[in-house]
Scaffold this active site. Structure first.
Site: not given
Lengths: 349, 349
Positions: A173, A316
């Site tokens: 994310e 991420e």
């Protein structure tokens, strides 16, 4: 959405002894492959096979903004969310580098970024809203938006699955402010006070951390989210990317695909998915140990141990991406390693 | 041999600031890639480049027998050494599975196995002798044999280098009894008593561990190896595979190739190489944290931190093989990740 959530079934525990027996017969001292044996066992259970395989790999990176940033809870300006999405699109972020290195198919999903991106085949547009509302003052999202975001995550997984027939998926994310939402969720689900689960995110100082903790405490007191209800948590204190990851995890498990969570935010999504259907834990791996204290409490509930611990704090999906290689090795030994008998190797004295 | 040992040069520390600066400008919070940043820095220093690369990868697995097994120091019979070599040749061991998964070129070197193998293109014959002598009673090898084994390791590396142009090499081993030799070396080099460094190897019980510790103590008292002299250590208490790994490490460093050590035995070889030329530490990574206590003391001397910790105790290079993927990711972020400026991402508030 609810149909998929209901369809996630626990793995078949009756096969565990048979799988463990196969592991024990491999040409190595009993237990000598340590955690890789646990991973091989779990992958075998997930795939209901003595020959588990990490074939095609996927990584879904969900991006969204957070109204809570109005409270000054992040070391970085909210503009960084869309800027980093563009960086993902252009292949310039850490997760791009790790996915290329690991041969992982990567999708980027705008599920709630406060920015109008140009149409681009490398960006999946599933925007629910331009960022959540500020949950210090009001609910982060409506009940309809929470369901829409979970469904979007399911769809994002299904697109990846249809295209690449993945057998494993990582969930990452991007969202400035999202450690505040994640910590609030973890506090509400685990019952631990905010001060025990909140951390420095991208780099808060002591004063910043104190402020963030206070914001979380106040929001929990204001909204009183039901820690056992995934959708209530999302509605009151969640984030669209957290909802998306939870949905993607459930859709993956429903298809018998292993799910690798990443750091703090990804783990908060795991908790949401687990509250929606606890069978998700049978399909879940914790990719990376977060330096944020909250993750530990969450993983204890889920019964997961992080695969790698590199002191990273980037999100991420970076930790999940690296951990996938270890899972790949675990499946490889399970498939390809000879038994003592096959190899004609003597057993212990 | 001595020429290669002398030719290993420390990396150029004057470039460190420039490399660190490049890492700090990448699109991530300062230090957010944790240990991967340290790895990227070290690989950049080794390759004297801001664009470090793990291209072609190699794994050298050295096998040898140990006269010390006469003392009953291992849970497995000595026959297992040649049996496992045949397993390696046939691709059925864990290290074969991990090398295939990681795209690592693997060589198997018979440097001292007590068995006459049939000629096979998949096995490199560099046998010095059919196993060391029992170092509880006499020196493990002659001075000439120690030098021959170190040279053989150098040659094994050079063959791999010439064929595959590797930029990174893992060092693994097989040799029933070799944790006894490795623990003796670590005790002699670190000055820690045998009881603090000896472990259960492939699976000794309490009584077996006590016996092994006693054997090491007596041998050290008998031979008084010079802990600062790599060749003296090899001669008196060493193993041919340990000598081979030390030689391979030095030959790799001399070519600017990064070296990934594995568990306890591989780390003992790192100590030998370090006593021959301390500059080797600039090229060395610790692949896997051993559950054997001795490794920790050795790694402290070398200034190395293990990359992965999976509770494995198999050797063969298994931990090094998995760690190489992490090193690969570290180089990838260094090469491919955008800077804040390039990507137009805002910096910290």
């Amino acid at each position: 959405m609810k149909e998929i959530i209901r369809s996630v079934k626990p793995t078949d525990k009756s096969r565990q002894a048979e799988i463990q027996h196969k592991i024990d017969l491999k040409t190595k001292p009993l237990g000598a492959l340590g955690m890789l044996e646990e991973i091989a066992l779990k992958m075998s259970m997930i795939q209901a096979s003595l020959l588990p395989e990490v074939g095609s790999k996927g990584m879904l990176v969900f991006a969204a903004d957070h109204g809570i940033t109005d409270e000054g809870v992040s070391a970085y300006p909210a503009d960084v969310t869309p800027q980093m999405v563009i960086n993902f699109i252009n292949g310039g972020a850490a997760i791009n580098a790790f996915c290329r290195t690991g041969g992982i198919n990567m999708s980027i999903i705008d599920i709630g970024v406060n920015f109008d991106f140009e149409a681009d085949s490398r960006l999946i547009d599933m925007k629910v809203r331009k960022g959540t509302r500020n949950f210090a003052a009001e609910h982060a999202m409506t009940a309809e938006e929470a369901e829409q975001a979970v469904s979007a995550g399911m769809n994002a997984f299904n697109m990846m699955y249809d295209k690449h027939k993945v057998s494993i998926i990582g969930l990452g994310e991007m969202g400035i402010g999202n450690t505040t939402s994640a910590s609030a969720i973890i506090s509400a689900v685990t019952g631990k006070p905010a001060a025990e689960v909140a951390g420095r995110g991208t780099g808060l100082d002591d004063k910043g951390l104190e402020h963030k903790t206070e914001i979380i405490e106040k929001a929990l007191a204001l909204h009183k989210p039901d820690g056992s209800d995934g959708l209530d948590l999302l509605k009151k204190i969640g984030g669209y990317e957290i909802a998306g990851m939870a949905g993607a995890a459930l859709a993956a498990a429903e298809k018998g695909v292993a799910v690798v969570f990443d750091g703090l935010i990804s783990t908060a999504a795991a908790l949401i998915a687990w509250r929606l259907n606890p069978a998700i834990a049978d399909y879940a791996f914790a990719g990376h140990k977060s330096i944020e204290a909250g993750q530990k409490s969450a993983l204890q509930l889920l019964g997961l141990t992080p695969i790698v611990d590199y002191g990273m704090r980037l999100g991420e999906g970076t930790g999940a991406a690296i951990a996938m290689h270890t899972i790949d090795c675990a499946c490889a030994f399970m498939r390809d390693m000879a038994s003592f008998e096959d190899a004609g190797v003597s057993e212990k004295n």
